[in-house]
Write a protein that holds these residues in place. Structure first.
Motif, PDB file in Angstrom:
ATOM      1  N   TYR A  65      52.959  60.572  22.857  1.00 52.39           N
ATOM      2  CA  TYR A  65      54.399  60.459  22.625  1.00 52.39           C
ATOM      3  C   TYR A  65      54.655  60.074  21.164  1.00 52.39           C
ATOM      4  CZ  TYR A  65      59.169  58.775  22.781  1.00 52.39           C
ATOM      5  OH  TYR A  65      60.486  58.574  22.521  1.00 52.39           O
TER       6      TYR A  65
ATOM      7  N   THR B 151      56.730  62.391  18.508  1.00 54.70           N
ATOM      8  CA  THR B 151      57.930  61.947  17.799  1.00 54.70           C
ATOM      9  C   THR B 151      57.656  61.677  16.325  1.00 54.70           C
ATOM     10  OG1 THR B 151      57.480  59.652  18.398  1.00 54.70           O
ATOM     11  CG2 THR B 151      58.962  60.902  19.841  1.00 54.70           C
ATOM     12  N   ARG B 152      56.413  61.906  15.914  1.00 58.39           N
ATOM     13  CA  ARG B 152      55.991  61.706  14.515  1.00 58.39           C
ATOM     14  C   ARG B 152      56.264  60.286  14.045  1.00 58.39           C
ATOM     15  NH1 ARG B 152      57.909  67.455  11.986  1.00 58.39           N
ATOM     16  NH2 ARG B 152      56.596  68.708  13.326  1.00 58.39           N
ATOM     17  N   ALA B 153      55.988  59.335  14.918  1.00 63.56           N
ATOM     18  CA  ALA B 153      56.242  57.941  14.591  1.00 63.56           C
ATOM     19  C   ALA B 153      55.243  57.399  13.572  1.00 63.56           C
ATOM     20  CB  ALA B 153      56.187  57.093  15.864  1.00 63.56           C
TER      21      ALA B 153
ATOM     22  N   ARG C 224      62.412  66.264  12.192  1.00 65.64           N
ATOM     23  CA  ARG C 224      62.729  65.786  13.533  1.00 65.64           C
ATOM     24  C   ARG C 224      63.405  64.430  13.500  1.00 65.64           C
ATOM     25  NH1 ARG C 224      58.063  66.542  17.748  1.00 65.64           N
ATOM     26  NH2 ARG C 224      59.751  66.916  19.165  1.00 65.64           N
ATOM     27  N   VAL C 225      63.148  63.655  12.450  1.00 67.66           N
ATOM     28  CA  VAL C 225      63.754  62.339  12.350  1.00 67.66           C
ATOM     29  C   VAL C 225      65.209  62.460  11.908  1.00 67.66           C
ATOM     30  CG1 VAL C 225      63.608  60.121  11.168  1.00 67.66           C
ATOM     31  CG2 VAL C 225      61.532  61.274  11.868  1.00 67.66           C
TER      32      VAL C 225
END
Length: 153
Positions: free
Chosen positions: A112, A116-118, A126-127
């Motif tokens: 996940y 979400t490219r956290a 995407r952010v």
């Protein structure tokens, strides 16, 4: 009962005495020849520019918290391995299944985060907030409201 805590108390006192003793000895025995270069701030050989009170981006704290969360979760693997080794064979199957569920939950969280490219430092598309298509809604609005919608984009 108090005798069982004596070694821990001795260790704590010894650690405190050593720590304070080293600080005091370095203060008393250390050289004291300050000059302009020694008392100036030092940042990796580069002259400091600006204030040290700059704000960090939220992304820094997010990555730090995610690291701590996954680091703490992996700490649970060692006690589990000790219990698993000493458990009887029928219980080992259950323990293995439970650890499989635990690892699966960790992987779900990890994927996940990747999705979400956290963990990326750069800002990604995407952010960024998505733009909402208001064409069909704007066509139904009166002309003054249509201009406000266009300005809010």
């Amino acid at each position: 009962m108090l005798n069982s805590y004596t070694p821990i108390l001795v260790l704590a006192v010894l650690a405190a005495v050593l720590a304070v003793g080293m600080v005091v000895l370095s203060y008393l025995l250390g050289p004291k020849r300050p000059d302009e270069r020694k008392v100036s701030p030092y940042e990796c050989g580069v002259t400091p520019v600006g204030s040290a009170r700059e704000r960090f981006p939220v992304k820094f704290f997010l990555v730090a918290m995610l690291f701590i969360i996954f680091d703490v979760e992996t700490i649970f693997l060692y006690p589990w391995a000790v219990i698993f080794k000493g458990a009887p064979n029928p219980v080992q199957g259950f323990l293995l299944l439970e650890m499989g569920v635990f690892i699966a939950i960790l992987f779900v969280g990890y994927f996940y985060m990747l999705g979400t490219r956290a963990l990326e430092w750069e800002e990604s598309e995407r952010v960024q907030p998505r733009r909402v298509q208001l064409r069909s809604t704007a066509e139904r609005l009166e002309p003054v409201a249509r201009e406000e919608v266009a300005l809010s984009r």
